[in-house]
Design a protein around this motif. Structure first.
Motif, PDB file in Angstrom:
ATOM      1  N   LYS A   1       1.092   4.044  -2.985  1.00 35.17           N
ATOM      2  CA  LYS A   1       0.715   5.436  -2.751  1.00 35.17           C
ATOM      3  C   LYS A   1       1.821   6.378  -3.219  1.00 35.17           C
ATOM      4  CE  LYS A   1      -0.608   8.640   0.833  1.00 35.17           C
ATOM      5  NZ  LYS A   1      -0.807   8.928   2.248  1.00 35.17           N
ATOM      6  N   LYS A   2       3.056   6.007  -2.932  1.00 36.50           N
ATOM      7  CA  LYS A   2       4.190   6.830  -3.340  1.00 36.50           C
ATOM      8  C   LYS A   2       4.242   6.946  -4.866  1.00 36.50           C
ATOM      9  CE  LYS A   2       9.226   7.077  -2.636  1.00 36.50           C
ATOM     10  NZ  LYS A   2       9.787   6.474  -3.864  1.00 36.50           N
ATOM     11  N   ARG A   3       4.089   5.798  -5.512  1.00 39.76           N
ATOM     12  CA  ARG A   3       4.122   5.766  -6.971  1.00 39.76           C
ATOM     13  C   ARG A   3       2.934   6.547  -7.563  1.00 39.76           C
ATOM     14  NH1 ARG A   3       6.429   6.159 -11.486  1.00 39.76           N
ATOM     15  NH2 ARG A   3       5.716   4.823 -13.165  1.00 39.76           N
ATOM     16  N   ALA A   4       1.754   6.395  -6.927  1.00 35.88           N
ATOM     17  CA  ALA A   4       0.556   7.091  -7.413  1.00 35.88           C
ATOM     18  C   ALA A   4       0.754   8.602  -7.344  1.00 35.88           C
ATOM     19  CB  ALA A   4      -0.666   6.680  -6.589  1.00 35.88           C
ATOM     20  N   MET A   5       1.349   9.074  -6.242  1.00 35.00           N
ATOM     21  CA  MET A   5       1.550  10.518  -6.102  1.00 35.00           C
ATOM     22  C   MET A   5       2.542  11.030  -7.143  1.00 35.00           C
ATOM     23  SD  MET A   5      -0.638  11.571  -3.989  1.00 35.00           S
ATOM     24  CE  MET A   5      -0.119  13.304  -3.939  1.00 35.00           C
ATOM     25  N   GLU A   6       3.553  10.231  -7.454  1.00 40.81           N
ATOM     26  CA  GLU A   6       4.492  10.619  -8.526  1.00 40.81           C
ATOM     27  C   GLU A   6       3.763  10.744  -9.860  1.00 40.81           C
ATOM     28  OE1 GLU A   6       8.321   8.135  -6.701  1.00 40.81           O
ATOM     29  OE2 GLU A   6       7.440   7.537  -8.615  1.00 40.81           O
ATOM     30  N   LEU A   7       2.893   9.777 -10.125  1.00 37.18           N
ATOM     31  CA  LEU A   7       2.174   9.792 -11.409  1.00 37.18           C
ATOM     32  C   LEU A   7       1.170  10.945 -11.461  1.00 37.18           C
ATOM     33  CD1 LEU A   7       1.691   5.957 -11.848  1.00 37.18           C
ATOM     34  CD2 LEU A   7       2.992   7.472 -13.372  1.00 37.18           C
TER      35      LEU A   7
ATOM     36  N   ALA B   1       0.806  -1.218   0.000  1.00 38.69           N
ATOM     37  CA  ALA B   1       0.000   0.000   0.000  1.00 38.69           C
ATOM     38  C   ALA B   1       0.844   1.275   0.000  1.00 38.69           C
ATOM     39  CB  ALA B   1      -0.949  -0.012   1.194  1.00 38.69           C
ATOM     40  N   ASP B   2       1.884   1.319   0.871  1.00 39.61           N
ATOM     41  CA  ASP B   2       2.644   2.569   0.958  1.00 39.61           C
ATOM     42  C   ASP B   2       3.458   2.820  -0.313  1.00 39.61           C
ATOM     43  OD1 ASP B   2       4.202   0.394   1.586  1.00 39.61           O
ATOM     44  OD2 ASP B   2       5.413   1.431   3.094  1.00 39.61           O
ATOM     45  N   GLN B   3       3.906   1.725  -0.905  1.00 42.70           N
ATOM     46  CA  GLN B   3       4.664   1.842  -2.151  1.00 42.70           C
ATOM     47  C   GLN B   3       3.748   2.297  -3.294  1.00 42.70           C
ATOM     48  OE1 GLN B   3       6.818  -1.863  -2.594  1.00 42.70           O
ATOM     49  NE2 GLN B   3       7.670  -1.125  -4.538  1.00 42.70           N
TER      50      GLN B   3
END
Ligand code: ADP
Ligand code: MG
Length: 258
Positions: free
Chosen positions: A132-138, A128-130
């Motif tokens: 979320k991090k990737r989603a925010m970058e995108l 989940a945390d990974q």
């Protein structure tokens, strides 16, 4: 005027390796021969624009590549693997093919961030945390990170379509299909979506884009394929296609939209 014999589909000299390959694909809807012996190779990193009159089979082509539609004969492979008919292998291969439609198809009751993290967590097994991090970058990349806590209905059409692109990218697809991604948008929102797509093209993503946006085709396409009545009639560079269409069908079509 009579059409010259359609040229066989060619790769136009793209240097990447073949990623999406269709060989002799045929499909009917009842009596309608909607895909007629389609031969098409899209190479890694290539940006292919598909244009043609309404009803010529462009959406069916996209849906068939993704196995949302069945076909009767021929072969479709992604990265050298035949697209299986069902089961886990299909789910995996389909995850390799991102798709963005005319309607944005976001989950209405999930936030923007949840829309982008759901697939990776549920289908790809990302933590989940990974995710979320990737989603925010995108979301940053498509310019809507500041809207991540909102719901789709609170965003404009252009913003929603950019979220839909981010959501597809979060699955780490090998190829992205776009089916008229800007045709449901108000005119002032078209460019913000096309700009994201141009950036994506420049980043090296393999893309198949159904669109009538000639500006996008000229800026980003390596090749334009013109479809009419279920067949590929022309395949050429954007420059050649727009300035020197070969078939009567393409000339007639370009005369109407340019
Ligand atoms: P395009 O995207 O180029 O406008 P489509 O692929 O949507 O064309 O449609 C091609 C043809 O197939 C049209 O004549 C359309 O009416 C028909 N068609 C599309 N989907 C179906 C379906 N599910 N059942 C029957 N006919 C269909
Ligand atoms: Mg369509």
């Amino acid at each position: 005027m009579t059409d010259p014999t359609p040229a066989p589909e060619e790769s136009a000299g793209h240097s990447g390796v073949p990623l999406v390959v269709l060989e002799g694909v045929n499909k009917h809807f009842g009596d309608l021969h909607v895909l007629q012996d389609i031969n098409l190779t899209v190479h890694e990193g290539e940006v292919l624009v598909v244009i043609g009159p309404s009803g010529s089979g462009k959406s069916t082509l996209c849906r068939t590549i993704n196995r949302l539609e069945t076909y009767e004969s021929g072969r479709i492979s992604i990265g050298g693997e035949d697209l299986p008919e069902e089961g886990k292998a299909l789910a995996r291969l389909r995850a390799d093919v991102g798709m963005v439609f005319q309607s944005f198809n976001l989950f209405a009751h999930k936030t923007i961030l949840e829309n982008v993290t759901l697939g990776p967590v549920k289908v790809r097994g990302v933590k989940a945390d990974q995710a979320k991090k990737r989603a925010m970058e995108l979301l940053e990349r498509v310019g809507v990170a500041h809207q991540s806590a909102k719901y789709p209905a609170q965003l404009s059409g252009g913003q929603q379509q950019r979220v839909a692109i981010a959501r597809s990218l979060a699955m780490e697809p090998r190829v992205m299909l776009f089916d008229e991604p800007t045709s449901a948008l108000d005119p002032e929102m078209i460019n913000e979506v096309l700009d994201v797509m141009v950036q994506l093209a420049k980043s090296g993503m393999t893309m198949i884009v159904v669109t009538h946006e000639m500006g996008f085709a000229r800026k980003a396409a390596d090749r334009v394929v013109f479809m009419a009545d279920g067949a590929i009639v022309e395949s050429n560079t954007p420059e050649e296609f727009f300035t020197n269409p070969q078939s009567a069908r393409a000339k007639d079509f370009l005369g109407k939209i340019l």
